[in-house]
Design an enzyme around this catalytic site. Structure first.
Site, mmCIF file in Angstrom:
data_model
loop_
_atom_site.group_PDB
_atom_site.id
_atom_site.type_symbol
_atom_site.label_atom_id
_atom_site.label_comp_id
_atom_site.label_asym_id
_atom_site.label_seq_id
_atom_site.Cartn_x
_atom_site.Cartn_y
_atom_site.Cartn_z
ATOM 1 N N HIS A 120 7.825 -15.082 -16.811
ATOM 2 C CA HIS A 120 6.460 -15.067 -15.880
ATOM 3 C C HIS A 120 5.137 -14.564 -16.351
ATOM 4 O O HIS A 120 5.540 -13.480 -17.278
ATOM 5 C CB HIS A 120 6.927 -14.309 -14.707
ATOM 6 C CG HIS A 120 7.341 -13.004 -14.806
ATOM 7 N ND1 HIS A 120 8.815 -12.719 -15.145
ATOM 8 C CD2 HIS A 120 6.722 -11.939 -14.564
ATOM 9 C CE1 HIS A 120 8.989 -11.404 -15.214
ATOM 10 N NE2 HIS A 120 7.695 -10.679 -15.074
ATOM 11 N N LEU A 121 4.226 -15.147 -16.375
ATOM 12 C CA LEU A 121 2.880 -14.612 -16.775
ATOM 13 C C LEU A 121 2.193 -13.969 -15.810
ATOM 14 O O LEU A 121 1.877 -14.280 -14.704
ATOM 15 C CB LEU A 121 2.194 -15.901 -17.145
ATOM 16 C CG LEU A 121 0.843 -15.798 -17.735
ATOM 17 C CD1 LEU A 121 0.603 -14.899 -18.853
ATOM 18 C CD2 LEU A 121 -0.110 -17.012 -17.717
#
Length: 164
Positions: A120-121
């Site tokens: 996840h960013l």
């Protein structure tokens, strides 16, 4: 430099919580327990609020597929991940007028990933004088905004931002 601790009592809930067997990203993507946090969806990736934000407006962009590293993403997933991050930044800019952003991946537990097995960013809006993204240093403060108010502001802004 006079060091002052950051008082962020809501984060203790994250630190001390029992680790669930379910992945919050998979749950959110599939309409489970964490569905409330999803604010934007693409074909391959989605954007959700961080329930334990570093600053108001902190979101995470993740693929629907449960993968832990960049090499596991196909080109279409990688492109959409970045397009949704760009869209999140546009919405945060519209709704919150930040002075800057942190956008980054913590790949692996030793790199700071709290959930290492689902990439996840993080997209974190920043304001002059706010808390630092990772280390807490002197003179920090928390910008208060209820999570639901943040959600409503970003959803409204996303309606005005072009699609990814």
């Amino acid at each position: 430099m006079d060091e002052r601790p950051l008082w962020a009592p809501w984060r203790i809930e994250y630190v001390e919580r029992p680790r669930a067997d379910e992945c919050i990203f998979c749950s959110a993507a599939q309409g489970g327990k964490h569905r409330w946090a999803v604010i934007d969806r693409g074909e391959r990736c989605f954007t959700m609020l961080n329930a334990y934000p570093y600053t108001s407006g902190h979101v995470m962009v993740a693929p629907y597929r449960h993968v832990g590293g960049l090499p596991e993403l196909d080109d279409a997933e990688l492109l959409e991940l970045m397009r949704l991050a760009r869209r999140a930044i546009a919405a945060q800019t519209e709704a919150m007028s930040p002075d800057g952003f942190n956008a980054g991946l913590n790949l692996g537990t030793v790199a700071g990933a709290g959930i290492a097995d689902h990439l996840h960013l993080h997209v974190v809006p920043r304001w002059e004088g706010d808390t630092n993204f990772m280390p807490v240093i002197a003179g920090t403060r928390v910008l208060p905004q209820a999570l639901e108010a943040t959600r409503e502001a970003l959803l409204a802004a996303l309606e005005r931002v072009p699609d990814a």
